[in-house]
Scaffold this motif. Structure first.
Motif, PDB file in Angstrom:
ATOM      1  N   ARG A  55       0.839  -1.205   0.000  1.00  0.00           N
ATOM      2  CA  ARG A  55       0.000   0.000   0.000  1.00  0.00           C
ATOM      3  C   ARG A  55       0.870   1.250   0.000  1.00  0.00           C
ATOM      4  NH1 ARG A  55      -2.863  -3.403   3.518  1.00  0.00           N
ATOM      5  NH2 ARG A  55      -2.130  -2.413   5.426  1.00  0.00           N
ATOM      6  N   LYS A  56       1.980   1.161   0.711  1.00  0.00           N
ATOM      7  CA  LYS A  56       2.887   2.304   0.784  1.00  0.00           C
ATOM      8  C   LYS A  56       3.453   2.608  -0.604  1.00  0.00           C
ATOM      9  CE  LYS A  56       7.178   3.533   3.257  1.00  0.00           C
ATOM     10  NZ  LYS A  56       6.932   4.708   4.090  1.00  0.00           N
ATOM     11  N   ALA A  57       3.857   1.551  -1.298  1.00  0.00           N
ATOM     12  CA  ALA A  57       4.418   1.742  -2.638  1.00  0.00           C
ATOM     13  C   ALA A  57       3.366   2.349  -3.560  1.00  0.00           C
ATOM     14  CB  ALA A  57       4.923   0.410  -3.180  1.00  0.00           C
ATOM     15  N   GLU A  58       2.143   1.877  -3.403  1.00  0.00           N
ATOM     16  CA  GLU A  58       1.063   2.377  -4.252  1.00  0.00           C
ATOM     17  C   GLU A  58       0.810   3.866  -3.963  1.00  0.00           C
ATOM     18  OE1 GLU A  58      -2.639   3.506  -5.704  1.00  0.00           O
ATOM     19  OE2 GLU A  58      -2.375   3.193  -3.557  1.00  0.00           O
ATOM     20  N   SER A  59       0.834   4.233  -2.679  1.00  0.00           N
ATOM     21  CA  SER A  59       0.662   5.654  -2.327  1.00  0.00           C
ATOM     22  C   SER A  59       1.777   6.486  -2.946  1.00  0.00           C
ATOM     23  CB  SER A  59       0.696   5.848  -0.805  1.00  0.00           C
ATOM     24  OG  SER A  59      -0.378   5.184  -0.204  1.00  0.00           O
ATOM     25  N   GLU A  60       2.991   5.959  -2.873  1.00  0.00           N
ATOM     26  CA  GLU A  60       4.132   6.711  -3.394  1.00  0.00           C
ATOM     27  C   GLU A  60       3.979   6.970  -4.894  1.00  0.00           C
ATOM     28  OE1 GLU A  60       7.811   4.991  -1.622  1.00  0.00           O
ATOM     29  OE2 GLU A  60       6.927   6.131   0.051  1.00  0.00           O
ATOM     30  N   ARG A  61       3.390   6.022  -5.590  1.00  0.00           N
ATOM     31  CA  ARG A  61       3.162   6.235  -7.023  1.00  0.00           C
ATOM     32  C   ARG A  61       2.236   7.421  -7.245  1.00  0.00           C
ATOM     33  NH1 ARG A  61       3.767   0.706  -7.304  1.00  0.00           N
ATOM     34  NH2 ARG A  61       1.585   0.161  -6.985  1.00  0.00           N
ATOM     35  N   ARG A  62       1.395   7.712  -6.258  1.00  0.00           N
ATOM     36  CA  ARG A  62       0.514   8.885  -6.375  1.00  0.00           C
ATOM     37  C   ARG A  62       1.110  10.117  -5.712  1.00  0.00           C
ATOM     38  NH1 ARG A  62      -3.930   7.907  -3.394  1.00  0.00           N
ATOM     39  NH2 ARG A  62      -3.223   5.899  -2.616  1.00  0.00           N
ATOM     40  N   GLY A  63       2.392  10.037  -5.370  1.00  0.00           N
ATOM     41  CA  GLY A  63       3.063  11.190  -4.775  1.00  0.00           C
ATOM     42  C   GLY A  63       2.736  11.394  -3.309  1.00  0.00           C
ATOM     43  N   LEU A  64       2.161  10.382  -2.651  1.00  0.00           N
ATOM     44  CA  LEU A  64       1.760  10.512  -1.249  1.00  0.00           C
ATOM     45  C   LEU A  64       2.637   9.633  -0.364  1.00  0.00           C
ATOM     46  CD1 LEU A  64      -2.099  10.373  -1.805  1.00  0.00           C
ATOM     47  CD2 LEU A  64      -0.651  12.399  -1.572  1.00  0.00           C
ATOM     48  N   ARG A  65       2.801  10.062   0.869  1.00  0.00           N
ATOM     49  CA  ARG A  65       3.572   9.269   1.823  1.00  0.00           C
ATOM     50  C   ARG A  65       2.618   8.557   2.772  1.00  0.00           C
ATOM     51  NH1 ARG A  65       8.694   9.971   1.162  1.00  0.00           N
ATOM     52  NH2 ARG A  65       9.469  11.932   0.279  1.00  0.00           N
ATOM     53  N   ARG A  66       2.794   7.258   2.863  1.00  0.00           N
ATOM     54  CA  ARG A  66       1.931   6.473   3.743  1.00  0.00           C
ATOM     55  C   ARG A  66       2.715   6.068   4.982  1.00  0.00           C
ATOM     56  NH1 ARG A  66      -2.843   3.132   3.429  1.00  0.00           N
ATOM     57  NH2 ARG A  66      -3.190   3.928   1.350  1.00  0.00           N
ATOM     58  N   GLY A  67       2.053   6.097   6.122  1.00  0.00           N
ATOM     59  CA  GLY A  67       2.701   5.663   7.356  1.00  0.00           C
ATOM     60  C   GLY A  67       1.764   4.794   8.169  1.00  0.00           C
ATOM     61  N   ILE A  68       2.353   3.989   9.054  1.00  0.00           N
ATOM     62  CA  ILE A  68       1.551   3.120   9.918  1.00  0.00           C
ATOM     63  C   ILE A  68       1.942   3.412  11.368  1.00  0.00           C
ATOM     64  CG2 ILE A  68       3.185   1.171   9.815  1.00  0.00           C
ATOM     65  CD1 ILE A  68       0.661  -0.667   9.662  1.00  0.00           C
ATOM     66  N   GLY A  69       0.955   3.429  12.233  1.00  0.00           N
ATOM     67  CA  GLY A  69       1.237   3.716  13.632  1.00  0.00           C
ATOM     68  C   GLY A  69       0.392   2.837  14.538  1.00  0.00           C
ATOM     69  N   TYR A  70       0.916   2.588  15.726  1.00  0.00           N
ATOM     70  CA  TYR A  70       0.287   1.654  16.650  1.00  0.00           C
ATOM     71  C   TYR A  70      -0.008   2.352  17.973  1.00  0.00           C
ATOM     72  CZ  TYR A  70       2.457  -1.512  13.321  1.00  0.00           C
ATOM     73  OH  TYR A  70       2.838  -2.136  12.169  1.00  0.00           O
ATOM     74  N   GLU A  77      -3.400   3.853   9.645  1.00  0.00           N
ATOM     75  CA  GLU A  77      -2.604   4.145   8.449  1.00  0.00           C
ATOM     76  C   GLU A  77      -3.028   5.489   7.898  1.00  0.00           C
ATOM     77  OE1 GLU A  77      -2.043   1.298   5.208  1.00  0.00           O
ATOM     78  OE2 GLU A  77      -2.026  -0.303   6.715  1.00  0.00           O
ATOM     79  N   VAL A  78      -2.045   6.343   7.647  1.00  0.00           N
ATOM     80  CA  VAL A  78      -2.339   7.665   7.101  1.00  0.00           C
ATOM     81  C   VAL A  78      -1.653   7.833   5.751  1.00  0.00           C
ATOM     82  CG1 VAL A  78      -2.573   8.790   9.343  1.00  0.00           C
ATOM     83  CG2 VAL A  78      -0.341   8.697   8.247  1.00  0.00           C
ATOM     84  N   GLU A  79      -2.210   8.750   5.001  1.00  0.00           N
ATOM     85  CA  GLU A  79      -1.554   9.200   3.774  1.00  0.00           C
ATOM     86  C   GLU A  79      -1.323  10.697   3.908  1.00  0.00           C
ATOM     87  OE1 GLU A  79      -2.600   6.755  -0.297  1.00  0.00           O
ATOM     88  OE2 GLU A  79      -3.957   8.328   0.351  1.00  0.00           O
ATOM     89  N   VAL A  80      -0.112  11.128   3.614  1.00  0.00           N
ATOM     90  CA  VAL A  80       0.215  12.538   3.708  1.00  0.00           C
ATOM     91  C   VAL A  80       0.598  13.040   2.316  1.00  0.00           C
ATOM     92  CG1 VAL A  80       1.654  14.275   4.812  1.00  0.00           C
ATOM     93  CG2 VAL A  80       1.105  12.171   6.032  1.00  0.00           C
ATOM     94  N   ASP A  81       0.062  14.216   2.001  1.00  0.00           N
ATOM     95  CA  ASP A  81       0.452  14.885   0.773  1.00  0.00           C
ATOM     96  C   ASP A  81       1.607  15.818   1.137  1.00  0.00           C
ATOM     97  OD1 ASP A  81       0.747  16.619  -1.324  1.00  0.00           O
ATOM     98  OD2 ASP A  81      -1.408  16.874  -1.673  1.00  0.00           O
ATOM     99  N   PRO A  82       2.825  15.482   0.775  1.00  0.00           N
ATOM    100  CA  PRO A  82       3.962  16.269   1.255  1.00  0.00           C
ATOM    101  C   PRO A  82       3.993  17.674   0.653  1.00  0.00           C
ATOM    102  CG  PRO A  82       4.702  14.582  -0.284  1.00  0.00           C
ATOM    103  CD  PRO A  82       3.244  14.359  -0.070  1.00  0.00           C
ATOM    104  N   ASP A  83       3.289  17.899  -0.452  1.00  0.00           N
ATOM    105  CA  ASP A  83       3.297  19.236  -1.067  1.00  0.00           C
ATOM    106  C   ASP A  83       2.389  20.211  -0.341  1.00  0.00           C
ATOM    107  OD1 ASP A  83       5.083  18.473  -2.979  1.00  0.00           O
ATOM    108  OD2 ASP A  83       3.534  17.894  -4.430  1.00  0.00           O
TER     109      ASP A  83
END
Ligand SMILES: Cc1cc2nc3c(=O)[nH]c(=O)nc-3n(C[C@H](O)[C@H](O)[C@H](O)COP(=O)(O)OP(=O)(O)OC[C@H]3O[C@@H](n4cnc5c(N)ncnc54)[C@H](O)[C@@H]3O)c2cc1C
Lengths: 790, 265
Positions: A443-458, A644-650
């Protein structure tokens, strides 16, 4: 009803109360219009801190429709708003407990502090009258920042010149320090637990009425605990006999803690209702709610975790400053102490913990319990610190937690609690599976293809609920007991009304409690009605907060129901000509063991009220029992959350993409209601993490987030579809239902999971720290700051 | 207590007369800005002149190469209008992103423009498309309509009757919402018509404005890459709890790139 039926406990029974809520036929305080009704408005301070030079009410008194105007000078004969907890400082001195006047006397101490009460024929006229009150202020510098309050040259209260209410500590400091001295690794973190504004959908409201005929008062009020309100109001504020005050909390549209407390406005109304001789109603406007409802959280903390070379926790050291606001609200001192510091063991067998809490006064609205109350603050600092340690030591975060889980029960923590039972491995294992943690890299790789950073937290949380054993609460500073009361009234036809001291303002007690009682007696759900919220009907009550209703209130009802069955057995023994010991209650009937002779529940009820053939010598007629239940311990719900979050770094925009919760609430009576409670808690926790942040202007003390235009509450589209599951779990060992409480869990466990996920997403950008609410602006600034450092 | 009279005239001439005769009267369109202001006591007009009785102010019409939208057309009507969706889908998308369903059903394009909230969406489209504002007495080009914070070229008693949008070849609107109010923290509208490029920004200044540097770069080549090394100065931009001036300055080119990408899609 002697046929066997499947138990209702455990079924997702639809809520009985929803019909009236969805058809708009609920009765809220503002819906109640009494004969000869009048309306109130309050003049409120526009300044955070000022001396009152003069208050001129002449023009207001003459205004059309105005019936009366009162100021602090009129109220000097009555007490102030009382505080229900007494905390002692480390040096043994009691906390500083300044008077909290009903209407300001010489000084105002936060924006919104009430100065005058206007009573008029209509709400409009009351408001117009309020605008005519002329107040001259000598504006004083305001103490706003809690971190620097103790160093301020301004004092909110004369009796606390350094603005410190108390400095309290728990745990063995020497042992904790010694453990730090031999640690292989120490993780340090400074963090802020952001201040929140509750925003129940129904604003606070009250309608007070004095009857000269009976020389007694009635108060309709948005309260989570009408009996406590009555006790405080009668005994500590107005000095009127308790039996001459009836408090009714009708339908209440959400509380989240903010409606536990006795508020100045309610006291002013009751007092004035006798003088005006007519009922007086006040409903807060949303702006007033923002300014005057007790706020939540607001801590500044440093936390340090000592670990050995294997990642075992050696010790935890915490230093917290907690904001009390301008006055001590009903529960305020207990939140950052008893409900915060004692939870710092979390799910971990950390041998040494020390926590110091300094509570300070500021020129801001009072701060008190808000959904979770202290426990979210504890969980946030602990789970942020643990995840930071995992990152620093390059250990998988769930694995580091696993290494430190408590595994044997009962377990006594170094901060005063004894956990009766739990299985933290089970919820962690299950949540990792449910959250498909294995699929994260893809999922992280897929987000990166869309220019987004994915993270997981517990986040692995624990909470202490089922508040509280009275003796422990008393030892910790409570000025009241924390039992609950219940009454089961069986009518002659075998139908049942249950009276509970718990109060439902969204929790669905009318359904859940009815499920419990219906099962107990083998009745259909419709035969059981739950009554709550009226001191004239319910024998006593400590109310609803701290996820206590089912665990404590429900247990009281079970106790009363057991008494009913005991008495029923004796009546049945008489009617069936057997001995008491030979009667058992099973499948809705009293039966002579080993025979087919039986009497239904309804037959016994009728016999109790029509006692023609009745053991009248040994037994009173009637079938009505009371019970008080004082819990022997807290309950300890726990669980594991993955975000799991997705961040738009821009742009810095962040979105929670997946949220998975796995909770152990012990036994579950209504899984649908439990799921709803978790959803609501998660929404509020995610709101705290991403959106909600109360801000005051640092100089003037003006509330900058005074409306929904600037205070961001979570909306449905801010949230993902939650994956929520309760594990079979470890039933509570010391209450008859084996239940633990579920109302606050979501709000407690979720904020650190969200922030941990964001920090995971942003780690490649060099971002190591982020405060709540992690707004787009904050995230962007953190990315920029990290970029500048490189 | 202040009293408030209410009129519901049935002709524009009558509206004009009422407005001229009572300088303290206010026009009432969808009420989504003015009613909250009344409730909060920020505004105390002597009268409300309701424009709801004037069907001629309502509706969308294609007139040659332009789209005429009546002042009293609701946001929902614009969002759902087949003409708008066909000829200027960016405008339908913008209208669909205003407030919530209730606000879109009541609020009007005329009210939004007359109000000129610094964070409103429509001003970006009006400037970004080079529209013309029609009133009961004249036509005002978009470029001279927005004057400042809640300030427009309208005279106190002037009635906005319609907006004429020329049809662009390509256009897009990208809004970055303020998290609490969901008005635009920054919103950027871009359009391409022939050789002419317009980039209009809302949310970042006292009122909507165009950005010449971005327009020039895009006029050379209408592509997101054209904007790569353009930065915006922050010094004149809005700053509040939700966004510093620097943040807004950063967002403008970022959102413009996205809008261009969308316009080309
Ligand atoms: C909860 C909420 C969310 C919102 N979110 C957004 C958003 O995301 N984006 C956005 O752009 N807006 C938003 N708005 C504002 C909304 O779009 C309003 O509808 C709009 O700003 C005003 O339009 P109205 O028709 O309601 O005008 P009104 O409130 O009736 O009038 C506004 C002002 O314009 C004047 N006026 C009205 N019509 C005319 C006319 N024909 N000629 C001259 N003067 C006139 C009035 O006298 C008044 O001063 C929101 C509003 C609310 C309540």
């Amino acid at each position: 009803m002697s046929s066997t039926r499947a138990p209702l406990i455990g079924q997702p029974v639809e809520r009985k109360e929803d019909y009236r809520f969805v058809t708009g036929t609920g009765q809220y305080t503002d819906d109640i219009v009494l004969p000869r009704q009048t309306y109130a408005a309050f003049v409120r301070s526009p300044h955070a801190h000022a001396h009152l030079r003069s208050v001129d009410v002449a023009a207001a008194r003459d205004a059309p429709g105005v019936l009366a105007v009162y100021t602090g000078k009129d109220l000097t004969s009555i007490g102030g708003v009382p505080c229900g907890w007494l905390i002692h400082s480390i040096d043994g001195t009691p906390m500083k407990e300044p008077k909290h006047p009903i209407l300001a006397e010489d000084k105002v101490r936060h924006v919104g502090d009430p100065i005058a009460l206007i009573v008029a024929e209509s709400a409009r006229e009351a408001k117009a009258g309020a605008a005519l009150v002329e107040v001259e202020y000598d504006v004083l510098p305001a103490v706003v920042n809690l971190a620097t309050a103790a160093a301020s040259s301004t004092s909110v209260h004369d009796i606390a010149p350094d603005n410190i209410c108390f400095t309290w500590a728990v745990g063995d400091k020497a042992a904790t320090d010694a453990a730090f001295a031999r640690a292989a690794h120490v993780t340090r973190l400074s963090l802020v637990n952001n201040r929140l504004i509750p925003n129940a959908i129904e604003p606070r409201a009250a309608n007070a009425h004095y009857s000269p005929a009976s020389d007694s008062y009635t108060l309709y009020v948005t309260s989570q605990n009408p009996h406590v309100e009555r006790l405080l109001m009668a005994a500590f504020v107005l000095g009127i006999p308790e039996h001459k005050l009836r408090v009714v909390a009708p339908d209440v549209g959400g509380g989240f803690g903010s409606k536990i407390y006795l508020y100045a406005e309610e006291a002013a109304l009751v007092w004035a209702s006798r003088r005006v001789g007519r009922p007086i109603k006040w409903t807060a406007e949303r702006s007033e709610s923002f300014l005057t409802d007790a706020h939540g959280r607001d801590h500044v903390t440093t936390a340090e975790l000592a670990l050995d070379a294997d990642g075992k926790f050696l010790a935890l050291r915490v230093d917290t400053i907690a904001n009390m606001g301008a006055y001590l609200s009903t529960f305020a001192p207990c939140i950052p102490t008893i409900l915060h510091a004692t939870l710092l063991a979390g799910q971990y067998a950390t041998p040494h913990i020390h926590c110091q809490v300094r509570a300070v006064f500021t020129n801001t609205a009072p701060v008190d319990a808000y959904r979770g109350a202290g426990r979210p603050e504890a969980t946030y600092l602990l789970e942020r610190t643990v995840e930071r340690a995992a990152r620093e030591l390059a250990i998988d975060p769930p694995e580091l937690r696993r290494r430190n889980f408590i595994r044997t029960f009962p377990y006594s923590t170094p901060v005063g609690l004894t956990y009766d039972t739990g299985d933290y491995e089970a919820t962690l294992d299950r949540v990792l599976e449910l959250a498909d943690v294995h699929g994260f890299p893809a999922r992280k790789a897929e987000s990166e293809r869309r220019g987004l950073r994915r993270g997981i937290g517990y986040s692995c949380y624990i909470e202490a609920c089922g508040i509280a054993p009275s003796s422990i609460a008393g030892a910790l500073g409570a000025r009241a007991g924390l039992f609950e009361a219940g009454e089961v009234r069986v009518h002659p036809t075998g139908k049942v009304t249950v009276f509970t001291g718990s109060h439902s303002h969204g929790q669905g007690h009318e359904t859940t409690f009815a499920q419990v009682v219906a099962d107990k007696f083998g009745l259909p759900l419709e035969d059981v009605e739950i009554e709550h919220g009226d001191t004239a009907k319910v024998l006593f009550g400590m109310g609803t907060y701290g996820s206590r209703s089912l665990a404590v209130g429900g247990s009281a009802i079970v106790k009363a129901a057991d008494k009913i069955l005991t008495k029923g057995c004796r009546i049945a023994a008489h009617l069936l000509e057997a001995s008491d010991e030979d009667i058992e209650f099973r499948d809705g009937a009293f039966r002579v063991k080993g025979t087919d002779r039986s009497k239904t529940f309804a037959e016994i009820a009728l016999a109790a009220y029509v006692p023609h053939h009745y053991p009248i010598e040994q037994l009173e007629p009637g079938l009505n029992e009371n019970a008080f239940y004082d819990p022997p311990n807290f309950t300890f719900p726990a669980g594991s959350y993955v975000c799991e979050v997705e961040v738009d770094p821009d742009t810095g925009a962040a979105r929670v993409d997946r949220f998975t919760a796995c909770d152990d609430f012990g036994n579950v009576v209504n899984p649908m209601i439990v799921e709803g409670q978790v959803h609501g808690g998660l929404a509020q926790g995610i709101g705290q993490a991403l959106l909600e942040g109360c801000r005051y202007d640092e100089e003037s003390g003006q509330l900058l987030t005074g409306s929904l235009l600037d205070y961001a509450l979570p909306r449905a589209d801010d949230l993902p579809n939650f994956r929520v599951e309760t594990v079979k779990g470890t039933p509570c060992k010391h209450n008859p239902l084996g239940v633990k409480g579920c109302g606050e869990a979501g709000a407690i466990g979720s904020p650190p999971a969200v922030i941990n996920a964001l920090l995971d997403a942003l780690a490649p950008c060099g971002v190591r720290d982020l405060d709540m609410p992690a707004t787009p602006l904050r995230i962007w600034q953190a990315i920029e700051a990290a970029r500048a450092k490189r | 207590m202040p009293t408030l009279s209410y009129h519901r005239p049935s002709s524009i001439a009558e509206v004009a007369r009422l407005a001229r005769d009572d300088p303290d009267a206010k026009l009432l369109a969808g009420g989504q800005s003015i009613i909250p202001s009344l409730k909060l006591g920020l505004l105390a007009p002597s009268a409300l002149i309701d424009l709801g009785g004037l069907p001629e102010l309502r509706g969308v019409r294609l007139e040659g190469r332009s789209l005429r939208i009546g002042a009293m057309t609701s946001h929902a009507e614009v969002a759902n209008s087949p003409e708008v969706r066909k000829h200027v889908p960016a405008l339908a998308h913008l209208a669909a992103g205003i407030g919530d369903r209730q606000v879109r059903n009541r609020g009007t394009i005329g009210g939004s423009l007359a109000n000129s909230d610094p964070a409103a969406d429509y001003p970006a489209a009006v400037l970004g498309l080079g529209a013309e504002i029609r009133t009961d007495r004249r036509a005002i080009p978009a470029d001279s309509f927005f004057k400042g914070l809640f300030e427009t070229a309208l005279d106190p008693d002037e009635i906005l009757t319609a907006v004429e949008f020329p049809l662009p070849e390509r256009a897009a609107y990208v809004k970055f919402p303020q998290p609490a109010s969901r008005f635009a923290l920054v919103g950027v509208f871009v359009s391409l018509t022939g050789k002419s490029v317009r980039v209009a920004v809302t949310g970042a200044g006292p009122c909507a404005f165009r950005v010449a540097a971005l327009e020039q770069a895009l006029a050379k080549r209408f592509a997101p890459e054209s904007l790569h090394d353009i930065t915006m100065p922050a010094d004149t931009l809005n700053a509040d709890l939700h966004g510093s001036a620097e943040y807004r300055a950063h967002l403008i080119p970022v959102l413009t790139r996205r809008a261009v990408t969308q316009a080309l899609a």
